[in-house]
Design a protein around this motif. Structure first.
Motif, PDB file in Angstrom:
ATOM      1  N   ARG A  62       5.287  58.126 -13.341  1.00  0.00           N
ATOM      2  CA  ARG A  62       6.567  58.019 -12.657  1.00  0.00           C
ATOM      3  C   ARG A  62       6.361  57.675 -11.181  1.00  0.00           C
ATOM      4  O   ARG A  62       6.612  58.473 -10.279  1.00  0.00           O
ATOM      5  N   THR A  63       5.907  56.477 -10.919  1.00  0.00           N
ATOM      6  CA  THR A  63       5.590  56.093  -9.541  1.00  0.00           C
ATOM      7  C   THR A  63       6.833  55.837  -8.703  1.00  0.00           C
ATOM      8  O   THR A  63       6.746  55.690  -7.492  1.00  0.00           O
ATOM      9  N   ASP A  64       8.009  55.793  -9.346  1.00  0.00           N
ATOM     10  CA  ASP A  64       9.239  55.623  -8.568  1.00  0.00           C
ATOM     11  C   ASP A  64       9.589  56.884  -7.798  1.00  0.00           C
ATOM     12  O   ASP A  64      10.490  56.879  -6.958  1.00  0.00           O
ATOM     13  N   THR A  65       8.870  57.963  -8.058  1.00  0.00           N
ATOM     14  CA  THR A  65       9.150  59.224  -7.366  1.00  0.00           C
ATOM     15  C   THR A  65       8.222  59.449  -6.180  1.00  0.00           C
ATOM     16  O   THR A  65       8.216  60.500  -5.579  1.00  0.00           O
ATOM     17  N   ILE A  66       7.410  58.445  -5.842  1.00  0.00           N
ATOM     18  CA  ILE A  66       6.443  58.608  -4.754  1.00  0.00           C
ATOM     19  C   ILE A  66       7.135  58.466  -3.414  1.00  0.00           C
ATOM     20  O   ILE A  66       7.749  57.450  -3.129  1.00  0.00           O
ATOM     21  N   ALA A 104       2.136  47.594  -4.339  1.00  0.00           N
ATOM     22  CA  ALA A 104       2.082  46.815  -5.577  1.00  0.00           C
ATOM     23  C   ALA A 104       1.106  47.420  -6.570  1.00  0.00           C
ATOM     24  O   ALA A 104       1.283  47.316  -7.786  1.00  0.00           O
ATOM     25  N   LYS A 105       0.064  48.056  -6.045  1.00  0.00           N
ATOM     26  CA  LYS A 105      -0.957  48.663  -6.903  1.00  0.00           C
ATOM     27  C   LYS A 105      -0.785  50.171  -7.038  1.00  0.00           C
ATOM     28  O   LYS A 105      -1.596  50.826  -7.704  1.00  0.00           O
ATOM     29  N   ASN A 106       0.244  50.721  -6.383  1.00  0.00           N
ATOM     30  CA  ASN A 106       0.448  52.177  -6.382  1.00  0.00           C
ATOM     31  C   ASN A 106      -0.841  52.902  -6.009  1.00  0.00           C
ATOM     32  O   ASN A 106      -1.239  53.888  -6.647  1.00  0.00           O
TER      33      ASN A 106
END
Length: 126
Positions: free
Chosen positions: A27-31, A75-77
Motif C-alpha cells: 500500500r504505497t499510496d499511504t506513504i 517512481a520506484k517507491n
C-alpha cells in the motif's frame, strides 16, 4: 500493509561512503514520511534522517548532519541514505521506517512509524 526491504550495508573503513536503499511495496499510496533509524548493540534505537512527502522536506540527527543525505525516488517507491565520511560510531543496524502521516515535528519519534524493515548492518572500522 506495506513491506520495506533495506539493502546496501557492509563493512567499510572510516572516511568511506555507503548508500543504503529501502524499497517499499504494498500500500504505497499511504506513504507520507519515511525515515532511517539505527541501533547499535546495547543501545536504544535512534533517529538518523527522515523525508516527508509534499515537498520532500528532510530532517537529520545532529550527529549525521552534513555527512548523510536522505532522498527518494517516488517512481520506484525507494528511499536512499547516502552516507559519507563514515565514522566508527556510525556502526549499527540501519532500519527503514514508514509513517502514514506528515511528521514535520515528530519525525524523530520511533513510535510514530507504522512499518519497519528488517535492517541492514553497517560496520565502520577505524
Amino acid at each position: 500493509q506495506v513491506q520495506l526491504v533495506e539493502s546496501g550495508g557492509g563493512l567499510v573503513q572510516a572516511g568511506d561512503s555507503l548508500r543504503l536503499s529501502c524499497a517499499a511495496s504494498g500500500r504505497t499510496d499511504t506513504i507520507y514520511t519515511m525515515a532511517w533509524f539505527r541501533q547499535a548493540p546495547g543501545k536504544e534505537r535512534e533517529f538518523v534522517a527522515a523525508i516527508i512527502s509534499g515537498g520532500d522536506a528532510t530532517r537529520y540527527a545532529d550527529s549525521v548532519k552534513g555527512r548523510f543525505t536522505i532522498s527518494r525516488n517516488n517512481a520506484k517507491n525507494t528511499v536512499y541514505l547516502q552516507m559519507n565520511s563514515l565514522k566508527p560510531e556510525d556502526t549499527a543496524g540501519y532500519l527503514c521506517a514508514l509513517g502514514t502521516g506528515y511528521y514535520f515535528t515528530s519525525y524523530y519519534r520511533k513510535d510514530r512509524y507504522n512499518y519497519w524493515g528488517q535492517g541492514t548492518q553497517v560496520t565502520v572500522s577505524s
